[in-house]
Scaffold this active site. Structure first.
Site, PDB file in Angstrom:
ATOM      1  CG  ASP A  16      -1.997  -1.078   1.138  1.00  0.00           C
ATOM      2  OD1 ASP A  16      -2.606  -1.220   0.071  1.00  0.00           O
ATOM      3  OD2 ASP A  16      -2.203  -1.769   2.137  1.00  0.00           O
ATOM      4  N   GLY A  68       0.376   8.481   3.455  1.00  0.00           N
ATOM      5  CA  GLY A  68      -0.005   9.871   3.684  1.00  0.00           C
ATOM      6  C   GLY A  68      -1.151  10.304   2.793  1.00  0.00           C
ATOM      7  CE1 TYR A  86      -8.329  -5.289   8.130  1.00  0.00           C
ATOM      8  CE2 TYR A  86      -8.285  -6.084   5.870  1.00  0.00           C
ATOM      9  CZ  TYR A  86      -8.440  -6.320   7.232  1.00  0.00           C
ATOM     10  OH  TYR A  86      -8.712  -7.582   7.682  1.00  0.00           O
ATOM     11  CG  ASP A 142      18.812   6.487  11.188  1.00  0.00           C
ATOM     12  OD1 ASP A 142      19.668   5.850  11.845  1.00  0.00           O
ATOM     13  OD2 ASP A 142      19.099   7.479  10.498  1.00  0.00           O
ATOM     14  CD  GLU A 174       0.961  -2.220  -4.834  1.00  0.00           C
ATOM     15  OE1 GLU A 174       1.450  -3.193  -5.424  1.00  0.00           O
ATOM     16  OE2 GLU A 174      -0.051  -2.305  -4.098  1.00  0.00           O
ATOM     17  CG  LEU A 186      -3.912   1.902   2.385  1.00  0.00           C
ATOM     18  CD1 LEU A 186      -3.763   2.792   1.171  1.00  0.00           C
ATOM     19  CD2 LEU A 186      -3.750   2.681   3.656  1.00  0.00           C
TER      20      LEU A 186
END
Length: 650
Positions: free
Chosen positions: A310, A317, A398, A462, A313, A395
């Site tokens: 998702d 955001g 969901y 990170d 693709e 999305l």
């Protein structure tokens, strides 16, 4: 005051204001987005056919420059990194990558991408694709043959993945649903029809109508609640929190929050206050969801291609929703907007897509009752109050609730909630007793099979634990048998001890969890506590990690090889942020985390990145229908010898 002194004062005031209001990792402003768009449109690309913006974001600045600029020493502060934007556009059937220096209003890099995969879809492309079947003659005939009203049909385009094709094009496959008064569109599929659409030409290139199944009933599938939201408040401390542009300060934490079209919420430069030194110490440089993978377990023609990535693709955001007070966030939460680029390159404001609030867990962050002091019962403790940054992305069927939760004990809890509605297929079965063959899911209602599937959310972490030089340490718990009872003066026959292994290369940084007891720590071998322990943070999963069960030669698994391990640790590289590769749509697995990890770079006492998969094997149940109660997962990053003692005591 003479002129030179006045000028100096003004300069210092400007620099101070810049320091308060600017951060090198600030998302692009609407003005910067529009400026980028204008520069691209006025370039040679502006004359090409069908110029469309698919990615427009801050070009990740040099990390060393950012950290030097954020140094607390004002006399050694260098100029901030140059503001540059990274742009991906489609024009004339090709994918163009550009870097634009916003300070000089100039394209400083331009190339045509010729590798595998394509950029994310725009909502205009998906909208046009959803309407295309409604005018396609063969589809109209199929709907008429089923005695359905085409005005009550909704079609939804799905990405198609990659299945070994040597040549690919930008395609989607549309599946269609019959509303007939229902608002829960996904629960009423028109089974048997698949429409393949070429996105660039926006035409149907393949049509299939293989069979018919009864439509699931529209009664009993309404997901709307009859209860009114109950007012609740979570701002429970006596200090609250401060938000200055994108900088957040609360209790003993300070960090930067951003929003991008691809990742959604991003957390950067998170530091925690050391109660002994009264100085902030670095914990995490950058954190966000990097990619998802949602493969459905039905191998039939109408379903096999449903293996969604998702974030690459569609964009987390771009799929973020307007948060609702009293449902998504407490009534006194602070709501934040985000800005993304539209398909035409202009800035689009996304209102209230993030919220920040204090949360009372109504438990103790610590407590103790002591009864062994003569004549006294001594009880002390502190309420578990934390600060939450939240986003919700929808999305398709969901909804993903993404939380970053900062705790006063120095921990960061990262939570995800899965809710929404199930993706189902129509069936002739009305009772479980009738099922004799494999249906690849659960009968959750009459004529309704909810298909088995997985969810993986891969997090990019990170971590800079007290600096850049970090190592992955595996603290393994090993059983030891007591061999000399005389030496221990004890009848005990065994105990466990800790054996620590430091990962040397990225091959050592691929970790499977669950086969043996182990704790994973990111430590700084260059920093020690006052009594000599290496400072660090450890990863605490909230449940047993889930990894992919697909075979390694299966095409969806080749694309999403990053789901084979729950934990990966790689050497830092600012271009390596998206676990499925930068171009996820129709990707072939030749870029991304699994490939980067195979380079065998050194990760001991280096600037490293941890990746963690929050995974779910979802076997649907009847309680998940017609709307799914939220399923929770996540992990915690907890200080481990980072402080000299409990930071809650100050």
């Amino acid at each position: 005051m003479n002129t030179p002194i006045l000028a100096l004062v003004c300069l210092l005031q400007c620099l101070y204001t810049l320091g308060l209001h600017f951060h090198p990792l600030d998302p692009l402003t609407p003005q910067e987005i529009n400026k980028t768009s204008s520069i691209v449109k006025n370039s040679h690309l502006g004359n090409l056919k069908d110029l469309t913006f698919h990615y427009l974001d801050l070009d990740e600045p040099n990390k060393k420059q950012v950290l030097r600029w954020l140094s607390p020493n004002p006399f050694k502060k260098p100029p901030p990194p140059r503001r540059r934007s990274l742009v991906v556009v489609r024009a004339g059937g090709q994918t163009h990558e550009l870097i634009i220096d916003l300070e000089i209003s100039k394209i400083v890099s331009s190339r045509i991408y010729t590798g595998h995969g394509f950029p994310s879809f725009t909502f205009i492309e998906l909208f046009k694709a959803s309407k295309l079947p409604l005018t396609y003659p063969s589809f109209k005939k199929s709907i008429l043959d089923r005695d359905l009203n085409i005005s009550e049909v909704s079609c939804i385009p799905f990405t198609v993945g990659w299945y070994g094709e040597t040549t690919t094009r930008r395609e989607v496959k549309a599946s269609c649903f019959y509303r007939d008064g229902s608002v829960n569109v996904f629960t009423r599929p028109i089974e048997g029809i698949t429409i393949t659409i070429d996105i660039d030409s926006m035409r149907v290139v393949k049509y299939s109508d293989r069979f018919r199944k009864p439509l699931p009933d529209k009664e009993g599938n309404d997901f709307r609640t009859k209860h009114k939201p109950f007012p609740f408040s979570c701002n429970v401390s006596d200090t609250g929190f401060e938000i200055l542009n994108n900088r957040v300060k609360w209790a003993n934490w300070k960090f930067h929050v951003g929003f991008t079209a691809r990742a959604g919420v991003t957390i950067s430069t998170a530091s925690v206050l050391d109660p002994r030194t009264k100085k902030f110490r670095r914990v995490m440089y950058r954190g966000h969801v990097s990619e998802t993978f949602v493969p459905y377990m039905d191998p039939t023609y109408e379903w096999y291609f449903r293996t969604f990535m998702d974030i690459g693709e569609f964009g987390f955001g771009k799929s973020a929703v307007n948060l609702q007070p009293l449902i998504d966030c407490p009534q006194n939460a602070a709501f934040l907007d985000g800005y993304v680029s539209g398909p035409d390159g202009t800035a689009q404001r996304m209102t209230n897509v993030m919220c920040v609030f204090e949360k009372n867990s109504y438990g103790a962050s610590f407590r103790h009752t002591e009864i062994n002091v003569p004549g006294q019962v001594i009880t002390s403790g502190e309420a578990d109050i934390s600060l939450v940054v939240r986003m919700v992305a929808t999305l398709g069927n969901y909804d993903y609730i993404v939380d970053w939760e900062f705790k006063k004990n120095g921990a960061i809890r990262v939570g995800v909630g899965l809710t929404g509605v199930l993706e189902v297929k129509a069936t002739s079965y009305t009772s479980n007793d009738q099922i004799k063959d494999c249906v690849y899911g659960t009968l959750v209602a009459k004529n309704t099979i909810a298909v088995n599937h997985d969810h993986y959310l891969t997090y990019y972490l990170d971590l800079d634990v007290d600096g850049n030089g970090n190592s992955l340490v595996k603290a393994k718990l090993k059983t030891v048998r007591v061999t000399d009872a005389n030496e221990t003066s004890s009848p005990k026959k065994s105990y466990w001890t800790v054996v620590k292994e430091t990962a040397k290369t990225e091959a050592d940084g691929r970790v499977k969890l669950g086969s043996e007891p182990v704790e994973l720590l990111i430590v700084n071998p260059n920093k020690k506590t006052r009594i000599g322990n290496n400072v660090g943070y450890r990863l605490i999963p909230e449940h047993l990690p889930v990894t992919s069960l697909l075979t390694e030669d299966d095409y969806p698994e080749i694309r999403a090889g990053y789901t084979k391990y729950p934990v990966w640790v790689t050497a830092y590289n600012r271009s390596e942020r998206w676990a499925g590769g930068f171009y996820s749509d129709r990707s072939r697995g030749d870029d991304g985390l699994a490939v980067w990890s195979s380079r065998k770079r050194e990760i001991e006492n280096k600037d490293i990145v941890m990746w963690y998969n929050v995974g779910f094997h979802h076997i649907p149940y009847q309680e998940d229908f017609p709307v799914m109660p939220t399923l929770h997962g996540g992990f915690t990053l907890r200080p481990s010898n980072f402080f000299d003692n409990d930071p809650l005591l100050g």
